[in-house]
Design a protein around this motif. Sequence first.
Motif: not given
Length: 391
Positions: A82-83, A101-103, A161-163, A239-240
């Motif tokens: 993820a980092a 679509g990176y959010r 930080t969960d995207h 948000h998710v």
Amino acid sequence: MLSARSTSTPAGDVARADVAVVGAGPIGLAVAWRCAARGLRVTVHDPAPGSGASAVAAGMLAPIAEAYFGERDLTGLLVESAARWPAFAAELTEATGVDLGYRTDGTLLVGLTADDLAEARRLWAYQRELDLPVTPLRPSELRDREPALAPRVRGGALAATDHQVDPRLLVPALRTAAERAGAVLVPGPVRALSELDAAVTVVAAGCGAAALTGLPVRPVKGQVLRLRAPGGAPPGFRHVIRGYADGEHVYLVPRTGGEVVVGATVEERRDTDVSAGAVLRLLRAAVDLVPELAEYDLIETAAGLRPGTPDNAPILGPLPGRPDVLAATGHHRHGIVLTPVTADLIADLVTTGVPDPLLAPFRPDRFTGPSGSVAADRGEPARTSEEDPWN
Ligand SMILES: Cc1cc2nc3c(=O)[nH]c(=O)nc-3n(C[C@H](O)[C@H](O)[C@H](O)COP(=O)(O)OP(=O)(O)OC[C@H]3O[C@@H](n4cnc5c(N)ncnc54)[C@H](O)[C@@H]3O)c2cc1C
């Protein structure tokens, strides 16, 4: 191991690849991109690129929400990958011009009832023990962040930080990047590894890896729905949202284009049928958390097969006794978030022959007995799924 265009290709045999990748899902394409960008000759073999689990995946990049009891090594790899996502996404967009679509709006973890909240809190406590950034929120703080949440929602937490990324944009972008870097797509299935003529073979065939290698990769079915906000408007939340609603686990992933992905079942089955019961349960849980979803259009129901493993972690590295065959499979629920780290580590292994220490917990030989006998294909045709004891 391999340097650019350095293999001992026989004179005149210009077609011999340095690296043959089996499978053009996110994992195979990202490995191919990374290898081709290092100057290696790469072929990617797949009869239907992008048709595996990624075709239905939600695209959550969620090392925190997915940090479960007993999976510390996996959690470490998820966090590491993820980092790498921000730089990976920027590089891929730069290489292709594609918006993925990176959010980065973050993820809300919620519980509908007191029981749901109690269950969620046990997991958040464990995640905080691991120093993962989970911030508990009062109900009023939750609704300040997301007014669309039902008033009944008892409480929650923020995993900022969960995207997320859209796999249906990611996979074509990876294909474009791999091809622009020089990788060649070969349309067609690989029935036995002996068909391939390459210095190194990377098996990134998702659930298809079991039949080619004997590795314990099994299909784990997941059903998902796609909804669309009325009139093509953006969803009423950013948000998710993941949570428990009367014991039912559900996630809601809002896309910029107006779509909301609602998922997912986890079933030990190999079919991709969609059942009325699953649609009912997912919709009920989704609407319990975000009531306005009842007004959305139901635009798609689908099921996919996650490449699951006995310990839920991926299988990365050389097959026992076959240093020329690298597994990059078994990514189960995490293949999208794990794409950058898998591609980097496998490309490093191809070029240096030295496994990164990060790979150690995920070696294929963790599933073999003392004899080391994972039945690497040595020329036999692939077993049918009925014959395959792992499938
Ligand atoms: C419902 C659902 C939701 C998910 N949500 C998420 C999520 O939110 N976040 C996340 O990180 N992950 C998620 N996943 C998991 C993720 O989709 C997978 O882990 C990921 O797609 C694995 O990538 P892969 O490239 O290894 O395999 P796949 O995407 O399955 O692709 C495998 C490819 O190999 C090809 N292939 C198979 N056999 C052969 C053969 N013999 N010869 C040639 N080609 C072959 C197939 O045609 C296919 O194109 C989800 C999965 C499902 C089902």
